[in-house]
Enzyme design. Structure first.
Site, PDB file in Angstrom:
ATOM      1  N   GLU A  89      -0.309 -17.418  53.995  1.00 24.98           N
ATOM      2  CA  GLU A  89      -0.166 -16.365  54.993  1.00 24.98           C
ATOM      3  C   GLU A  89       0.606 -15.160  54.455  1.00 24.98           C
ATOM      4  OE1 GLU A  89      -0.391 -18.901  59.102  1.00 24.98           O
ATOM      5  OE2 GLU A  89       1.524 -18.914  58.071  1.00 24.98           O
ATOM      6  N   CYS A 113      13.511 -27.572  53.061  1.00 27.16           N
ATOM      7  CA  CYS A 113      14.470 -27.199  54.112  1.00 27.16           C
ATOM      8  C   CYS A 113      13.871 -27.622  55.449  1.00 27.16           C
ATOM      9  CB  CYS A 113      14.742 -25.700  54.099  1.00 27.16           C
ATOM     10  SG  CYS A 113      15.156 -25.064  52.462  1.00 27.16           S
ATOM     11  N   SER A 189      13.574 -13.140  47.933  1.00 27.54           N
ATOM     12  CA  SER A 189      14.437 -14.007  48.731  1.00 27.54           C
ATOM     13  C   SER A 189      14.405 -15.407  48.127  1.00 27.54           C
ATOM     14  CB  SER A 189      13.922 -14.048  50.171  1.00 27.54           C
ATOM     15  OG  SER A 189      14.685 -14.944  50.939  1.00 27.54           O
ATOM     16  N   SER A 212      19.213 -17.168  50.768  1.00 26.17           N
ATOM     17  CA  SER A 212      19.197 -17.862  52.054  1.00 26.17           C
ATOM     18  C   SER A 212      20.327 -18.879  52.061  1.00 26.17           C
ATOM     19  CB  SER A 212      17.846 -18.555  52.235  1.00 26.17           C
ATOM     20  OG  SER A 212      16.829 -17.578  52.190  1.00 26.17           O
ATOM     21  N   HIS A 214      22.802 -19.882  54.851  1.00 25.08           N
ATOM     22  CA  HIS A 214      22.783 -20.718  56.069  1.00 25.08           C
ATOM     23  C   HIS A 214      23.998 -21.615  56.274  1.00 25.08           C
ATOM     24  CE1 HIS A 214      18.764 -19.232  56.314  1.00 25.08           C
ATOM     25  NE2 HIS A 214      18.286 -20.027  55.394  1.00 25.08           N
ATOM     26  N   ASN A 290      14.198 -19.577  64.354  1.00 21.54           N
ATOM     27  CA  ASN A 290      12.915 -19.595  65.062  1.00 21.54           C
ATOM     28  C   ASN A 290      12.444 -21.030  65.233  1.00 21.54           C
ATOM     29  OD1 ASN A 290      12.391 -16.735  65.373  1.00 21.54           O
ATOM     30  ND2 ASN A 290      12.195 -16.686  63.142  1.00 21.54           N
ATOM     31  N   CYS A 333      10.091 -15.499  60.506  1.00 25.23           N
ATOM     32  CA  CYS A 333      10.697 -16.226  59.392  1.00 25.23           C
ATOM     33  C   CYS A 333      10.651 -17.725  59.629  1.00 25.23           C
ATOM     34  CB  CYS A 333      12.166 -15.862  59.246  1.00 25.23           C
ATOM     35  SG  CYS A 333      12.417 -14.212  58.703  1.00 25.23           S
TER      36      CYS A 333
HETATM   37  N1  SAH Z   1      11.923 -19.645  49.935  1.00 28.07           N
HETATM   38  C1  SAH Z   1      12.568 -18.409  50.100  1.00 28.07           C
HETATM   39  C2  SAH Z   1      11.719 -17.355  50.776  1.00 28.07           C
HETATM   40  C3  SAH Z   1      10.853 -17.794  51.920  1.00 28.07           C
HETATM   41  S1  SAH Z   1      11.700 -18.291  53.389  1.00 28.07           S
HETATM   42  C4  SAH Z   1      13.891 -18.590  50.832  1.00 28.07           C
HETATM   43  O1  SAH Z   1      14.130 -19.664  51.362  1.00 28.07           O
HETATM   44  O2  SAH Z   1      14.669 -17.650  50.824  1.00 28.07           O
HETATM   45  C5  SAH Z   1      12.137 -16.746  54.123  1.00 28.07           C
HETATM   46  C6  SAH Z   1      13.381 -16.780  54.982  1.00 28.07           C
HETATM   47  O3  SAH Z   1      13.136 -17.445  56.227  1.00 28.07           O
HETATM   48  C7  SAH Z   1      14.543 -17.512  54.360  1.00 28.07           C
HETATM   49  O4  SAH Z   1      15.733 -16.763  54.531  1.00 28.07           O
HETATM   50  C8  SAH Z   1      14.597 -18.789  55.150  1.00 28.07           C
HETATM   51  O5  SAH Z   1      15.829 -19.410  55.101  1.00 28.07           O
HETATM   52  C9  SAH Z   1      14.231 -18.289  56.513  1.00 28.07           C
HETATM   53  N2  SAH Z   1      13.825 -19.311  57.466  1.00 28.07           N
HETATM   54  C10 SAH Z   1      13.196 -20.474  57.212  1.00 28.07           C
HETATM   55  N3  SAH Z   1      12.953 -21.159  58.360  1.00 28.07           N
HETATM   56  C11 SAH Z   1      13.448 -20.405  59.365  1.00 28.07           C
HETATM   57  C12 SAH Z   1      13.482 -20.542  60.765  1.00 28.07           C
HETATM   58  N4  SAH Z   1      12.945 -21.604  61.377  1.00 28.07           N
HETATM   59  N5  SAH Z   1      14.061 -19.564  61.501  1.00 28.07           N
HETATM   60  C13 SAH Z   1      14.579 -18.462  60.892  1.00 28.07           C
HETATM   61  N6  SAH Z   1      14.567 -18.251  59.565  1.00 28.07           N
HETATM   62  C14 SAH Z   1      14.011 -19.223  58.799  1.00 28.07           C
HETATM   63 FE1  SF4 Z   2      10.970 -23.240  50.997  1.00 38.98          FE
HETATM   64 FE2  SF4 Z   2      12.386 -21.086  51.744  1.00 38.98          FE
HETATM   65 FE3  SF4 Z   2      11.246 -22.694  53.563  1.00 38.98          FE
HETATM   66 FE4  SF4 Z   2      13.341 -23.579  52.185  1.00 38.98          FE
HETATM   67  S1  SF4 Z   2      13.321 -21.865  53.633  1.00 38.98           S
HETATM   68  S2  SF4 Z   2      11.447 -24.731  52.571  1.00 38.98           S
HETATM   69  S3  SF4 Z   2      12.961 -22.630  50.204  1.00 38.98           S
HETATM   70  S4  SF4 Z   2      10.172 -21.463  52.073  1.00 38.98           S
END
Ligand code: SAH
Ligand code: SF4
Length: 353
Positions: A89, A113, A189, A212, A214, A290, A333
């Protein structure tokens, strides 16, 4: 995975055009990267050559579905990769003053994650340079229909860019050198792959780095972001500090606020502590978690989000609350899972809080 239209660099394309007059290479290159045209529509080329290019270098992404939300300002593309059913996507977001593409770097993600829909779906494969670049070109083609151009590209779609560093970097160079997006409008990211951050620091273009985070203590971060066990916070912070001193670029920490998990004043104080250890202090992007199918915990309520931000600011750390885009089309996200069934077992709220 065979070579697609946006995989070859200029030299590779020159090989394909061997025997043609030299100016053809410029015509093809500007057709693809300036006009965002399909080979069949590059009318400066003779028809047989257009056919030859289309046959030798097929497009990589087949548009499966397009979803629109926010009054047309958020567009999510669901693509099928050429071989097999590997859905990925891309999200195109229009703002008043700019347009941003959020691109995927992998089909799925191996980082696991639990709160992220891509992580819940697991890893399928890396994307190639051409598959990453084509996402931006196709979005730019769509933007052009609205007389808009792409200003920013963020590698925040599906996948972990630093786990597929060479292809991601190849895409960065193409977007910068051939589409003309400046390094400060490109953002990688990462979940915190320390060797990847160190390798980025050695590369010439000063792209923005978003980490990222958290969680600002290892026990909680181990639980939320499993790769933290391998690259704990101290090492991550060292690598961020080195990136900052080499590139002179602000670092952003991404923080998904999860109700009663990482949104307390204690969490804010721990985060502020890490931010001010980087000079200049890291900026924080706050985003209420989210919803995703495989993770039961909710995002923080608006009042808590605001209180968390105030706490950070009172400690000298700037924080932005990110406006949520595309939640109703699962384009926000962490919601990108390309319609795949969620395979991860339901997880309980971490009991470290
Ligand atoms: N793998 C990379 C980039 C893709 S994820 C990373 O983890 O940074 C893009 C962003 O969305 C990251 O900051 C991630 O932590 C965040 N993200 C993942 N799941 C989410 C959710 N359910 N709600 C809000 N942000 C989320
Ligand atoms: Fe992969 Fe980023 Fe999602 Fe973690 S938050 S599972 S590193 S896409």
């Amino acid at each position: 995975m065979s070579t697609g239209l946006f995989d070859p660099d200029r030299a590779g394309l020159a090989t394909l055009l061997d025997g043609e007059p030299r100016y053809r290479l410029d015509q093809v290159w500007s057709g693809l990267y300036e006009q965002f045209a399909e080979p069949a529509d590059i009318t400066t080329l003779p028809a047989p050559l257009r056919d030859r290019i289309a046959e030798a270098l097929p497009v990589s992404l087949h548009e499966e579905r397009r979803s629109v939300s926010d009054g047309g300002d958020t567009v999510k593309f669901l693509w099928r990769l050429r071989e097999g059913w590997h859905p990925i996507e891309t999200v195109l977001m229009y703002y008043d003053d700019r347009a941003t593409v959020c691109a995927s770097t992998q089909a799925g993600c191996a980082m696991g994650c639990g709160f992220c829909a891509t992580g819940q779906a697991g890893f399928t494969r890396h994307l190639s340079v051409g598959e990453i670049v084509e996402q931006v070109v196709r979005a730019a083609r769509e933007a052009r229909r609205r007389n808009r151009r792409i200003d920013n590209v963020v590698f925040m779609g599906m996948g972990e860019p630093l786990a597929n560093l060479e292809a991601t970097w190849g895409a960065v160079e193409r977007l910068h050198g051939d589409i003309g997006i400046s390094a400060r409008h490109l953002t990688i990211s990462t979940v915190g792959i320390v060797p990847g951050i160190r390798s980025l620091a050695e590369r010439p273009l000063p792209v923005n780095l978003a980490v990222s985070l958290h969680a600002a203590r290892n026990d909680l971060r181990d639980d939320l972001v499993p790769i933290n066990v391998r690259y704990p916070i101290e090492d991550l912070l060292d690598a961020c500090g080195d990136y900052l001193s080499v590139k002179n670029r602000r670092i952003t920490f991404e923080w998904a606020l999860i109700d009663s998990v990482n949104d307390t004043d204690r969490d804010a104080r721990e985060l502020a502590d890490l931010c001010v250890r980087l000079r200049p202090a890291a900026h924080v992007n706050l985003i209420p978690l989210n919803p995703t199918p495989g993770w039961p915990t909710r995002g923080s309520a608006p009042g808590r989000v605001a209180a968390f931000r105030s706490c950070l600011e009172s400690l000298g750390v700037n924080a932005t609350i990110r406006r949520n885009r595309g939640t109703e089309i699962d384009a926000a996200c962490g919601q990108l899972a390309a319609g795949q069934p969620v395979s991860a077992p339901l997880r309980r709220r971490p009991d470290t809080v």
